[in-house]
Design a protein around this motif. Structure first.
Motif, PDB file in Angstrom:
ATOM      1  N   LYS A  28       0.795  -1.230   0.000  1.00 23.05           N
ATOM      2  CA  LYS A  28       0.000   0.000   0.000  1.00 23.05           C
ATOM      3  C   LYS A  28       0.828   1.282   0.000  1.00 23.05           C
ATOM      4  O   LYS A  28       0.274   2.369   0.093  1.00 23.05           O
ATOM      5  CB  LYS A  28      -0.982   0.018   1.184  1.00 23.05           C
ATOM      6  CG  LYS A  28      -1.997  -1.121   1.153  1.00 23.05           C
ATOM      7  CD  LYS A  28      -2.932  -1.019  -0.031  1.00 23.05           C
ATOM      8  CE  LYS A  28      -4.020  -2.072   0.018  1.00 23.05           C
ATOM      9  NZ  LYS A  28      -4.956  -1.956  -1.123  1.00 23.05           N
ATOM     10  N   HIS A  29       2.138   1.180  -0.063  1.00 22.20           N
ATOM     11  CA  HIS A  29       2.965   2.378  -0.176  1.00 22.20           C
ATOM     12  C   HIS A  29       4.277   2.011  -0.862  1.00 22.20           C
ATOM     13  O   HIS A  29       4.678   0.843  -0.885  1.00 22.20           O
ATOM     14  CB  HIS A  29       3.256   2.995   1.192  1.00 22.20           C
ATOM     15  CG  HIS A  29       4.344   2.287   1.939  1.00 22.20           C
ATOM     16  ND1 HIS A  29       4.131   1.125   2.631  1.00 22.20           N
ATOM     17  CD2 HIS A  29       5.668   2.559   2.055  1.00 22.20           C
ATOM     18  CE1 HIS A  29       5.270   0.712   3.157  1.00 22.20           C
ATOM     19  NE2 HIS A  29       6.221   1.559   2.820  1.00 22.20           N
ATOM     20  N   ALA A  30       4.914   3.010  -1.431  1.00 22.05           N
ATOM     21  CA  ALA A  30       6.267   2.865  -1.983  1.00 22.05           C
ATOM     22  C   ALA A  30       7.042   4.118  -1.623  1.00 22.05           C
ATOM     23  O   ALA A  30       6.467   5.199  -1.473  1.00 22.05           O
ATOM     24  CB  ALA A  30       6.227   2.679  -3.495  1.00 22.05           C
ATOM     25  N   ALA A  31       8.355   3.963  -1.477  1.00 24.26           N
ATOM     26  CA  ALA A  31       9.184   5.083  -1.033  1.00 24.26           C
ATOM     27  C   ALA A  31      10.200   5.479  -2.106  1.00 24.26           C
ATOM     28  O   ALA A  31      10.745   4.624  -2.816  1.00 24.26           O
ATOM     29  CB  ALA A  31       9.910   4.727   0.261  1.00 24.26           C
ATOM     30  N   ALA A  32      10.433   6.777  -2.204  1.00 22.45           N
ATOM     31  CA  ALA A  32      11.538   7.324  -2.972  1.00 22.45           C
ATOM     32  C   ALA A  32      12.370   8.171  -2.010  1.00 22.45           C
ATOM     33  O   ALA A  32      11.883   8.588  -0.951  1.00 22.45           O
ATOM     34  CB  ALA A  32      11.030   8.174  -4.135  1.00 22.45           C
ATOM     35  N   TYR A  33      13.622   8.427  -2.370  1.00 23.48           N
ATOM     36  CA  TYR A  33      14.515   9.143  -1.463  1.00 23.48           C
ATOM     37  C   TYR A  33      15.219  10.282  -2.191  1.00 23.48           C
ATOM     38  O   TYR A  33      15.747  10.102  -3.295  1.00 23.48           O
ATOM     39  CB  TYR A  33      15.552   8.190  -0.871  1.00 23.48           C
ATOM     40  CG  TYR A  33      14.926   7.127   0.003  1.00 23.48           C
ATOM     41  CD1 TYR A  33      14.627   7.397   1.336  1.00 23.48           C
ATOM     42  CD2 TYR A  33      14.600   5.881  -0.516  1.00 23.48           C
ATOM     43  CE1 TYR A  33      14.034   6.435   2.151  1.00 23.48           C
ATOM     44  CE2 TYR A  33      13.999   4.916   0.284  1.00 23.48           C
ATOM     45  CZ  TYR A  33      13.721   5.199   1.613  1.00 23.48           C
ATOM     46  OH  TYR A  33      13.120   4.251   2.406  1.00 23.48           O
ATOM     47  N   LEU A  34      15.221  11.425  -1.536  1.00 23.61           N
ATOM     48  CA  LEU A  34      15.880  12.618  -2.059  1.00 23.61           C
ATOM     49  C   LEU A  34      17.178  12.830  -1.290  1.00 23.61           C
ATOM     50  O   LEU A  34      17.173  13.012  -0.072  1.00 23.61           O
ATOM     51  CB  LEU A  34      14.970  13.836  -1.888  1.00 23.61           C
ATOM     52  CG  LEU A  34      15.572  15.191  -2.255  1.00 23.61           C
ATOM     53  CD1 LEU A  34      15.865  15.267  -3.754  1.00 23.61           C
ATOM     54  CD2 LEU A  34      14.635  16.318  -1.821  1.00 23.61           C
ATOM     55  N   ILE A  35      18.303  12.784  -2.006  1.00 26.53           N
ATOM     56  CA  ILE A  35      19.590  13.121  -1.411  1.00 26.53           C
ATOM     57  C   ILE A  35      19.783  14.617  -1.609  1.00 26.53           C
ATOM     58  O   ILE A  35      19.943  15.109  -2.733  1.00 26.53           O
ATOM     59  CB  ILE A  35      20.740  12.336  -2.060  1.00 26.53           C
ATOM     60  CG1 ILE A  35      20.492  10.826  -1.929  1.00 26.53           C
ATOM     61  CG2 ILE A  35      22.068  12.702  -1.402  1.00 26.53           C
ATOM     62  CD1 ILE A  35      21.553   9.968  -2.597  1.00 26.53           C
TER      63      ILE A  35
END
Length: 332
Positions: A28-35
């Motif tokens: 029910k969720h997915a993550a992305a990451y900002l450096i």
């Protein structure tokens, strides 16, 4: 989730911000990451659609950025909940980096894909309209992923060869099983060695052994997952940023849990073969999980059957293209 952007309490200082996208299927969720640095880099991009675009715009704004500020996107694997907003970032000027085999896979002849789906789908016990639906779903996914992650517009990188993005060096590690050309990417942040693991290593659960989907190579999925764990076990990381579930620091524990889950799966499939065999994979999956709600449940079964066959625990008889698995008794 209430807040589309979360600064995880175990993130490395304030250098990494997490963007959470709501998706329709488990988990029910997915993550992305900002450096966050002078040339900001995004690891994965969430799913397609207007809601996800809003999430990414609001998430970047919370850190003082907009899409045009992103220098580069690094893709771990070509599933839609990780490449969905690549077009937005690419059109805003970001360079897009992806594993070379992923980009080559996106150029595959749809007829060759259809042949693989038909042969492997038949082997599982699919027939008639079920095979036709599987072919259409696979070809539709290929068309969608080719549109989202346009191979001609991306920069390829090679597994196990460090590459530089906006002055930051990444080490891409080939971690198949969940997806055949999956890359986990490592880098140094604030004195720590960290891993952006995509869907290869998650602390709270094991992702499905989807590997290739219903296609040539489906029965190799669990063995591939074990090889991924072998490669990760050779390294050490202080912190892991996964594509689902929380950021975590118990790297070795997550590898052990993943291996244990793979062995549990393999044991469940062996029990199903013993209980109802000779039987095709579709029937074995129903025995194992009841009603099959997600393709990943069948794909887990296929991968486990390949491992059990390699270990000499099961064998199959081909009946007009359908595999009927039975327990392999030891030779006297």
């Amino acid at each position: 989730m209430d807040d589309s952007t979360q600064r995880d309490p175990v993130a490395v200082g304030s250098q990494v911000s997490r963007l959470d996208f709501d998706i329709e299927w488990p988990p029910k969720h997915a993550a992305a990451y900002l450096i966050e640095e002078p040339a900001p880099i995004l690891i994965d991009t969430g799913d397609p659609g207007d809601r996800a675009e809003t999430t990414i715009r609001e998430g970047l704004a919370a850190s003082g950025y907009d899409p045009a500020d992103i220098e580069a996107v690094v893709v771990t694997h070509p599933h839609s909940d990780h490449i969905g907003q690549v077009p937005l970032l690419r059109e805003a000027g970001a360079a897009v980096y992806a594993p070379r085999p992923v980009l080559e896979q996106l150029e595959r002849d749809p007829d060759d894909l259809a042949a693989g789906v038909r042969e492997i789908g038949r082997s599982t016990g699919y027939h008639g309209e079920a095979i036709d639906r599987a072919v259409e779903q696979a070809q539709s996914s290929l068309r969608r992923n080719r549109r989202l992650l346009a191979p001609e517009a991306a920069v390829p990188f090679e597994f196990d060869e460090p590459f530089s993005v906006a002055g930051r060096e990444f080490e891409p590690i080939h971690t198949p099983g969940h997806q055949i050309h999956h890359a986990s990417v490592a880098t140094d942040l604030n004195g720590e060695r960290v891993l952006f693991s995509g869907d290869a290593l998650i602390e709270s659960f094991r992702p499905g052994a989807i590997h290739v989907g219903i296609d040539y190579g489906a029965y190799d999925a669990v063995e591939a997952f074990h090889r991924a764990m072998d490669r990760l076990e050779e390294r050490d990381f202080h912190r892991v940023f996964p594509g689902h579930g929380p950021v975590f620091t118990d790297y070795r524990g997550a590898i052990e849990t993943t291996r244990s889950s793979l062995e549990t799966l393999t044991g469940e499939v062996l029990e199903a073969v013993t209980a109802v065999g000779p039987a095709p994979p579709t029937e074995l999956t129903r025995h194992r999980v009841g009603e099959t709600r997600h393709p990943a449940q069948l794909l887990d079964t296929l991968g486990a059957l390949g491992t059990l066959e390699e270990r000499g625990r099961v064998e199959y008889e081909d009946r007009d293209g359908v595999r009927y698995y039975s327990f392999r008794k030891a030779s006297p």
